[in-house]
Design a protein around this motif. Structure first.
Motif, PDB file in Angstrom:
ATOM      1  N   ASP A   1     -83.741-140.203 -16.339  1.00 28.79           N
ATOM      2  CA  ASP A   1     -83.079-141.197 -17.188  1.00 28.79           C
ATOM      3  C   ASP A   1     -83.901-141.546 -18.421  1.00 28.79           C
ATOM      4  OD1 ASP A   1     -80.909-141.254 -15.521  1.00 28.79           O
ATOM      5  OD2 ASP A   1     -81.518-143.078 -14.464  1.00 28.79           O
ATOM      6  N   GLY A   2     -84.516-140.524 -19.028  1.00 29.99           N
ATOM      7  CA  GLY A   2     -85.246-140.736 -20.266  1.00 29.99           C
ATOM      8  C   GLY A   2     -86.641-141.296 -20.119  1.00 29.99           C
ATOM      9  N   GLU A   3     -87.081-141.511 -18.883  1.00 32.05           N
ATOM     10  CA  GLU A   3     -88.434-142.017 -18.641  1.00 32.05           C
ATOM     11  C   GLU A   3     -89.300-140.914 -18.039  1.00 32.05           C
ATOM     12  OE1 GLU A   3     -87.764-145.458 -16.164  1.00 32.05           O
ATOM     13  OE2 GLU A   3     -87.504-146.757 -17.925  1.00 32.05           O
ATOM     14  N   ILE A   4     -90.606-141.017 -18.248  1.00 30.45           N
ATOM     15  CA  ILE A   4     -91.520-139.954 -17.841  1.00 30.45           C
ATOM     16  C   ILE A   4     -92.705-140.530 -17.079  1.00 30.45           C
ATOM     17  CG2 ILE A   4     -92.919-140.019 -19.954  1.00 30.45           C
ATOM     18  CD1 ILE A   4     -92.917-136.935 -19.879  1.00 30.45           C
ATOM     19  N   ARG A   5     -93.193-139.758 -16.113  1.00 30.07           N
ATOM     20  CA  ARG A   5     -94.425-140.143 -15.404  1.00 30.07           C
ATOM     21  C   ARG A   5     -95.181-138.882 -15.030  1.00 30.07           C
ATOM     22  NH1 ARG A   5     -93.842-140.048  -9.524  1.00 30.07           N
ATOM     23  NH2 ARG A   5     -91.719-139.396  -8.975  1.00 30.07           N
TER      24      ARG A   5
ATOM     25  N   LEU B   1     -83.995-140.812 -24.497  1.00 28.04           N
ATOM     26  CA  LEU B   1     -85.448-140.880 -24.309  1.00 28.04           C
ATOM     27  C   LEU B   1     -85.893-142.310 -24.526  1.00 28.04           C
ATOM     28  CD1 LEU B   1     -87.493-138.566 -23.741  1.00 28.04           C
ATOM     29  CD2 LEU B   1     -88.120-138.692 -26.143  1.00 28.04           C
ATOM     30  N   ARG B   2     -86.493-142.883 -23.499  1.00 29.96           N
ATOM     31  CA  ARG B   2     -86.996-144.243 -23.607  1.00 29.96           C
ATOM     32  C   ARG B   2     -88.450-144.202 -24.083  1.00 29.96           C
ATOM     33  NH1 ARG B   2     -83.103-147.478 -21.286  1.00 29.96           N
ATOM     34  NH2 ARG B   2     -81.555-146.311 -20.081  1.00 29.96           N
ATOM     35  N   PRO B   3     -88.969-145.287 -24.666  1.00 32.01           N
ATOM     36  CA  PRO B   3     -90.279-145.218 -25.316  1.00 32.01           C
ATOM     37  C   PRO B   3     -91.362-144.606 -24.426  1.00 32.01           C
ATOM     38  CG  PRO B   3     -89.232-147.310 -25.796  1.00 32.01           C
ATOM     39  CD  PRO B   3     -88.367-146.631 -24.779  1.00 32.01           C
ATOM     40  N   LEU B   4     -92.035-143.577 -24.944  1.00 30.08           N
ATOM     41  CA  LEU B   4     -93.097-142.925 -24.177  1.00 30.08           C
ATOM     42  C   LEU B   4     -94.216-142.497 -25.104  1.00 30.08           C
ATOM     43  CD1 LEU B   4     -93.106-139.537 -24.482  1.00 30.08           C
ATOM     44  CD2 LEU B   4     -90.954-139.823 -23.276  1.00 30.08           C
TER      45      LEU B   4
ATOM     46  N   SER C   1     -81.958-135.551 -17.929  1.00 32.61           N
ATOM     47  CA  SER C   1     -83.078-136.476 -17.724  1.00 32.61           C
ATOM     48  C   SER C   1     -83.836-136.775 -19.009  1.00 32.61           C
ATOM     49  CB  SER C   1     -84.043-135.908 -16.675  1.00 32.61           C
ATOM     50  OG  SER C   1     -84.595-134.677 -17.117  1.00 32.61           O
ATOM     51  N   GLY C   2     -83.652-135.944 -20.046  1.00 30.49           N
ATOM     52  CA  GLY C   2     -84.336-136.166 -21.319  1.00 30.49           C
ATOM     53  C   GLY C   2     -85.404-135.148 -21.645  1.00 30.49           C
ATOM     54  N   LYS C   3     -85.625-134.177 -20.759  1.00 36.13           N
ATOM     55  CA  LYS C   3     -86.735-133.251 -20.967  1.00 36.13           C
ATOM     56  C   LYS C   3     -86.528-132.332 -22.172  1.00 36.13           C
ATOM     57  CE  LYS C   3     -85.113-130.039 -17.360  1.00 36.13           C
ATOM     58  NZ  LYS C   3     -83.781-130.702 -17.205  1.00 36.13           N
ATOM     59  N   SER C   4     -85.311-131.832 -22.354  1.00 36.57           N
ATOM     60  CA  SER C   4     -85.062-130.977 -23.514  1.00 36.57           C
ATOM     61  C   SER C   4     -85.074-131.787 -24.812  1.00 36.57           C
ATOM     62  CB  SER C   4     -83.730-130.237 -23.363  1.00 36.57           C
ATOM     63  OG  SER C   4     -83.833-129.253 -22.347  1.00 36.57           O
ATOM     64  N   THR C   5     -84.625-133.029 -24.745  1.00 34.92           N
ATOM     65  CA  THR C   5     -84.703-133.906 -25.914  1.00 34.92           C
ATOM     66  C   THR C   5     -86.153-134.097 -26.333  1.00 34.92           C
ATOM     67  OG1 THR C   5     -82.683-135.097 -25.306  1.00 34.92           O
ATOM     68  CG2 THR C   5     -84.209-136.233 -26.778  1.00 34.92           C
ATOM     69  N   LEU C   6     -87.032-134.320 -25.360  1.00 35.28           N
ATOM     70  CA  LEU C   6     -88.449-134.474 -25.658  1.00 35.28           C
ATOM     71  C   LEU C   6     -89.015-133.209 -26.283  1.00 35.28           C
ATOM     72  CD1 LEU C   6     -91.165-135.899 -25.571  1.00 35.28           C
ATOM     73  CD2 LEU C   6     -91.360-135.278 -23.148  1.00 35.28           C
ATOM     74  N   LEU C   7     -88.643-132.051 -25.761  1.00 34.39           N
ATOM     75  CA  LEU C   7     -89.156-130.796 -26.303  1.00 34.39           C
ATOM     76  C   LEU C   7     -88.689-130.590 -27.745  1.00 34.39           C
ATOM     77  CD1 LEU C   7     -90.941-128.584 -24.931  1.00 34.39           C
ATOM     78  CD2 LEU C   7     -88.891-127.160 -24.905  1.00 34.39           C
TER      79      LEU C   7
ATOM     80  N   ARG D   1     -85.454-141.855 -28.353  1.00 42.91           N
ATOM     81  CA  ARG D   1     -84.294-141.186 -28.960  1.00 42.91           C
ATOM     82  C   ARG D   1     -83.017-141.782 -28.386  1.00 42.91           C
ATOM     83  NH1 ARG D   1     -81.120-139.801 -32.234  1.00 42.91           N
ATOM     84  NH2 ARG D   1     -80.809-137.697 -33.086  1.00 42.91           N
ATOM     85  N   ILE D   2     -82.216-142.338 -29.282  1.00 40.52           N
ATOM     86  CA  ILE D   2     -80.950-142.968 -28.905  1.00 40.52           C
ATOM     87  C   ILE D   2     -79.812-142.256 -29.631  1.00 40.52           C
ATOM     88  CG2 ILE D   2     -79.582-145.095 -29.008  1.00 40.52           C
ATOM     89  CD1 ILE D   2     -82.209-146.657 -28.919  1.00 40.52           C
ATOM     90  N   TYR D   3     -78.761-141.942 -28.887  1.00 32.84           N
ATOM     91  CA  TYR D   3     -77.548-141.377 -29.477  1.00 32.84           C
ATOM     92  C   TYR D   3     -76.438-142.412 -29.357  1.00 32.84           C
ATOM     93  CZ  TYR D   3     -79.974-136.896 -29.020  1.00 32.84           C
ATOM     94  OH  TYR D   3     -80.892-135.874 -29.102  1.00 32.84           O
ATOM     95  N   ARG D   4     -75.625-142.479 -30.388  1.00 27.99           N
ATOM     96  CA  ARG D   4     -74.494-143.403 -30.350  1.00 27.99           C
ATOM     97  C   ARG D   4     -73.199-142.612 -30.495  1.00 27.99           C
ATOM     98  NH1 ARG D   4     -78.617-146.366 -32.687  1.00 27.99           N
ATOM     99  NH2 ARG D   4     -78.990-148.373 -31.665  1.00 27.99           N
ATOM    100  N   LEU D   5     -72.343-142.730 -29.496  1.00 26.56           N
ATOM    101  CA  LEU D   5     -71.037-142.085 -29.491  1.00 26.56           C
ATOM    102  C   LEU D   5     -69.977-143.174 -29.511  1.00 26.56           C
ATOM    103  CD1 LEU D   5     -71.723-139.346 -26.774  1.00 26.56           C
ATOM    104  CD2 LEU D   5     -71.815-139.091 -29.262  1.00 26.56           C
TER     105      LEU D   5
END
Length: 248
Positions: free
Chosen positions: A233-237, A39-42, A60-66, A27-31
């Motif tokens: 930073d949009g990455e997950i482990r 969100l980086r590819p996962l 960190s991207g967690k709500s974006t992922l949800l 997920r990329i946003y452009r402002l």
């Protein structure tokens, strides 16, 4: 992590089709001229019986992922699959119908309608699914009793404590027997003791077979899940929730 949760997590990966899965999700946003990689590819699979916590700091991207898992937002790239059905090309009404039939939502701010009673707030989800009036009243009362609110059916949200409001929200999320409950910071507006009670309720639901994905910034809450993912930073482990070194 309890023994029951260990068994649930172990049996979840025995070849069954995931309830929810994402592939190369981004997920990329452009402002203006600025590009934000929220969100980086996962890639992630969520199986029946999982209790997953996704933890990380704000941004960190967690709500974006949800939101992507909940079909509320659309990815820039990649794919979300619900019971192996791609949501990639579904229209707005189709996505709404899929959400209603397979997903339940719990929010930090409860999102209850203030003019309605606890019972009526739960009944709304059933009405949207076309459940007859008599059946939805009976189910709403049963669900509220199951979360400890049998004596609070006719109370409006402002007459309830924060913990009670979140219990109403959980009952509402369970109304249409969802495959997965998505909980966004469910303890964020609660004091520590009440937060622990809400997590205990989610644990009990999971032991009864309910699949749960919970986003939280609270690592103590996150460690109660059977599977723990950390985001930055949009990455997950994925890490072992029972290993204190994993959270360093």
């Amino acid at each position: 992590m309890s023994e029951e949760q260990n068994e649930s997590a172990a049996s979840a990966t025995d070849g069954a089709v995931p309830l929810l899965s994402v592939r190369n999700l981004e997920r990329i946003y452009r402002l203006g001229e600025q590009t934000i990689h929220a969100l980086r590819p996962l890639t992630l699979d969520i199986h029946k019986g999982d209790f997953i916590a996704i933890a990380g700091p704000s941004g960190s991207g967690k709500s974006t992922l949800l939101q992507l898992l909940g079909l509320v937002d659309s990815p820039t790239a990649g794919e979300v699959r619900v019971r192996d059905r791609s949501a990639q090309h579904l229209g707005r009404e189709q996505r709404a119908a899929l959400r209603l039939g397979t997903l339940g939502f719990v929010f930090q701010a409860f999102n209850l309608l203030q003019m309605l009673t606890a019972r009526q707030n739960v009944e709304i989800a059933l009405a949207l699914a076309g459940t007859p009036r008599r059946k939805r009243r009976k189910r709403a009362e049963s669900l509220l009793a199951s979360v400890g609110l049998a004596e609070r059916l006719e109370h409006r949200p402002l007459q309830l404590s924060g913990g009670e409001r979140q219990r109403v929200a959980i009952a509402r999320a369970m109304a249409n027997e969802p495959d997965v409950i998505l909980a966004d910071e469910p303890t964020g507006n609660l004091d520590s003791q009440t937060g622990r009670e809400i997590v205990k309720l989610l644990e009990d639901l999971n032991r009864a077979g309910q699949t749960i994905v919970m986003v939280t910034h609270n690592l103590e809450v996150a460690k109660r899940a059977s599977r723990l993912f950390l985001m930055h930073d949009g990455e997950i482990r994925e890490v072992d929730p029972g290993d204190p070194r994993a959270l360093d």
